[in-house]
Design a protein around this motif. Structure first.
Motif, PDB file in Angstrom:
ATOM      1  N   UNK A  27      -8.896  -8.861  -4.031  1.00  0.00           N
ATOM      2  CA  UNK A  27      -9.790  -8.216  -3.053  1.00  0.00           C
ATOM      3  C   UNK A  27     -10.542  -7.009  -3.612  1.00  0.00           C
ATOM      4  N   UNK A  28     -10.157  -6.553  -4.787  1.00  0.00           N
ATOM      5  CA  UNK A  28     -10.797  -5.382  -5.371  1.00  0.00           C
ATOM      6  C   UNK A  28      -9.912  -4.162  -5.247  1.00  0.00           C
ATOM      7  N   UNK A  60     -12.641 -17.463  -3.802  1.00  0.00           N
ATOM      8  CA  UNK A  60     -11.587 -16.440  -3.843  1.00  0.00           C
ATOM      9  C   UNK A  60     -10.220 -17.102  -3.908  1.00  0.00           C
ATOM     10  N   UNK A  61      -9.322 -16.517  -4.693  1.00  0.00           N
ATOM     11  CA  UNK A  61      -7.956 -17.036  -4.815  1.00  0.00           C
ATOM     12  C   UNK A  61      -7.251 -17.029  -3.464  1.00  0.00           C
ATOM     13  N   UNK A  62      -6.612 -18.135  -3.131  1.00  0.00           N
ATOM     14  CA  UNK A  62      -5.850 -18.213  -1.883  1.00  0.00           C
ATOM     15  C   UNK A  62      -4.403 -17.836  -2.164  1.00  0.00           C
ATOM     16  N   UNK A  63      -3.898 -16.862  -1.430  1.00  0.00           N
ATOM     17  CA  UNK A  63      -2.530 -16.377  -1.601  1.00  0.00           C
ATOM     18  C   UNK A  63      -1.643 -16.956  -0.504  1.00  0.00           C
ATOM     19  N   UNK A 113     -11.813  -6.082   3.470  1.00  0.00           N
ATOM     20  CA  UNK A 113     -12.312  -4.862   2.838  1.00  0.00           C
ATOM     21  C   UNK A 113     -11.277  -3.745   2.860  1.00  0.00           C
ATOM     22  N   UNK A 114     -10.162  -3.959   3.575  1.00  0.00           N
ATOM     23  CA  UNK A 114      -9.102  -2.952   3.644  1.00  0.00           C
ATOM     24  C   UNK A 114      -7.765  -3.650   3.885  1.00  0.00           C
ATOM     25  N   UNK A 156       0.922  -5.713  -5.146  1.00  0.00           N
ATOM     26  CA  UNK A 156      -0.168  -4.739  -5.100  1.00  0.00           C
ATOM     27  C   UNK A 156      -1.224  -5.077  -6.154  1.00  0.00           C
ATOM     28  N   UNK A 157      -0.779  -5.387  -7.356  1.00  0.00           N
ATOM     29  CA  UNK A 157      -1.699  -5.734  -8.443  1.00  0.00           C
ATOM     30  C   UNK A 157      -2.458  -7.018  -8.119  1.00  0.00           C
TER      31      UNK A 157
END
Length: 483
Positions: free
Chosen positions: A60-61, A1-4, A23-24, A53-54
């Motif tokens: 995360x989906x 997963x991409x690390x931000x 998940x949220x 947001x994008x």
């Protein structure tokens, strides 16, 4: 997963983003006060947090990110405007909110998951104020309820200000009923001509700061991931949010990561009506500047830095988007990207690096150069180009709008019948041919002609020359270059 990685205003440092619940993922951003059209400075945080947001949806989906942006529809400015125009307050706020939506839609901004109006959450605000009074963090005085700053030892820590500094420069109302000049209003009385609600302290309305704490708590919980807004909100608004939220819900963390965008200037000066450089998003759209161009300019400077809005940047963005529009037509002939096609890794990496939109835009320029090469490599780059544009909020569909067509026609009116992109590539090919023949005088003349037209040529070892547009680009000058 991409690390931000994000710069957290609270810690004043870059931090790896780790959501409370992958998940949220939850984000709250301070939204508009709906009494007038949004100006271009108001649009900057909309675009900044739309990009975030994008990115969060990509990582995360889309179904695992909740974005809340409030609407302040109870405010003294709204009351004054409605009274001056002799209009019902709800009519004014509904009309202004619809205009805000239309303008932000034109900039390619996604609608938030929730967009709560303050007037719909007054009971939650009253309950929060009651809890603060019961715990000794607020007091009633002359029909007002005020937060007692002295009751929260951490007050000022977020803005990194001492009490003396805050008292000297605070944007607070000085009133005789305050115990301390720094105490701020949670509730205030309303006259018969002003909007109001019943409360334990009489007919009144909430103060500004309490609404964000109440609405974020109701929709995101007492602990959530990200809180955003403009740099001007750090103090007192966000400082006050933290104080009242921490005192109401000491078991919660409130927001864990705080992001703030920098100010916007116009041609090197602060935007103001007195200087004649004040304009709304609608003003720009009605001048024929497409929303895609406005968005591009707002993304061309890193969000934490001040941005200077200039006509040169508008021109450069329009020209570049024109080239991309022409390129997308070629990509479309090859076919739409396959389902599940991913954006370019370098674009995602740039955005994940504290929303480095200037670097992401540079990566898009490089990808566009690969698309121009054609062949299998160009086709792969074309698919990544389309998906990356969408991640940045620059929808390929937007290029086909009437507004951008009119703007592009205006910019390229002097380019002649021959396509601009083909013209530049033809000149570069002629230059390469001259260099191969060791006719360096001819090669230099073509390069100088391109430079005079505002096109910088960059030679690359072992590959074709690349080029980029400058703010002084003039397509009409291309016709004077002999190939």
């Amino acid at each position: 997963m991409t690390e931000i990685t994000l710069h957290n205003t609270r810690s004043r440092s870059r931090e790896r983003f780790v959501p409370l619940d992958p998940a949220n993922v939850r984000m709250y951003v301070c939204g508009p006060t709906v009494y007038d059209r949004a100006h271009i400075g108001n649009a900057r945080p909309v675009v900044v947090f739309d990009v975030l947001f994008r990115l969060l949806r990509h990582v995360y989906g889309a179904g695992h990110v909740t974005y809340v942006r409030n609407v302040t529809d109870v405010d003294d400015k709204i009351n004054a405007r409605a009274a001056a125009e002799q209009r019902p307050i709800r009519e004014l706020t509904d009309e202004t909110l619809a205009a805000y939506h239309a303008d932000m839609d034109a900039l390619g901004a996604l609608r938030p998951t929730h967009e709560p109006r303050a007037t719909d959450y007054v009971p939650e605000m009253v309950a929060m104020i009651e809890a603060l009074v019961a715990r000794g963090h607020a007091y009633e005085a002359e029909g007002h309820v005020l937060f007692a700053v002295a009751s929260f030892p951490g007050y000022g820590r977020f803005a990194n200000r001492s009490l003396d500094e805050m008292q000297a420069g605070a944007r607070v109302e000085v009133a005789p009923y305050k115990r301390d000049p720094m105490d701020f209003v949670l509730w205030k009385p309303s006259s018969s001509a002003e909007p109001g609600w019943p409360s334990p302290w009489g007919h009144g309305r909430p103060g500004w700061h309490i609404e964000c704490s109440a609405m974020s708590g109701a929709l995101l919980g007492t602990s959530f991931d990200i809180h955003g807004g403009g740099i001007d909100l750090v103090f007192p608004h966000h400082e006050n949010e933290i104080a009242q939220s921490a005192c109401t819900h000491p078991e919660g963390e409130f927001a864990r990561y705080w992001l703030h965008n920098g100010f916007l200037n116009v041609e090197g000066e602060k935007m103001s009506k007195s200087l004649g450089n004040f304009f709304t998003v609608r003003d720009l759209l009605e001048r024929g500047i497409p929303g895609e161009v406005i968005r591009f300019v707002l993304m061309s400077t890193h969000y934490r830095q001040p941005i200077d809005w200039t006509e040169a940047k508008v021109h450069e963005a329009t020209v570049l988007l024109t080239l991309w529009e022409k390129l997308l037509r070629d990509v479309k002939r090859v076919g739409a990207p396959a389902a599940g096609a991913a954006p370019a890794p370098e674009v995602v990496a740039a955005l994940a690096d504290d929303l480095n939109t200037p670097l992401a835009l540079k990566a898009l320029r490089d990808i566009a150069s690969e698309v121009r090469l054609g062949g299998e490599r160009g086709a792969r780059a074309g698919a990544a180009f389309v998906v990356s544009l969408d991640l940045m909020g620059i929808s390929p569909d937007g290029f086909r709008s009437a507004a951008i067509r009119q703007s592009l026609d205006r910019v390229f009116s002097g380019a002649g019948e021959k396509g601009f992109d083909e013209k530049v590539r033809g000149l570069l090919a002629a230059r390469e041919k001259a260099r191969a023949a060791r006719d360096f005088a001819r090669a230099d003349a073509i390069r100088d002609g391109l430079l005079a037209a505002g096109i910088k040529v960059m030679d690359r070892a072992g590959g074709p020359s690349e080029w980029e547009l400058g703010p002084d680009f003039d397509p009409a000058r291309l016709d004077g270059i002999e190939s």
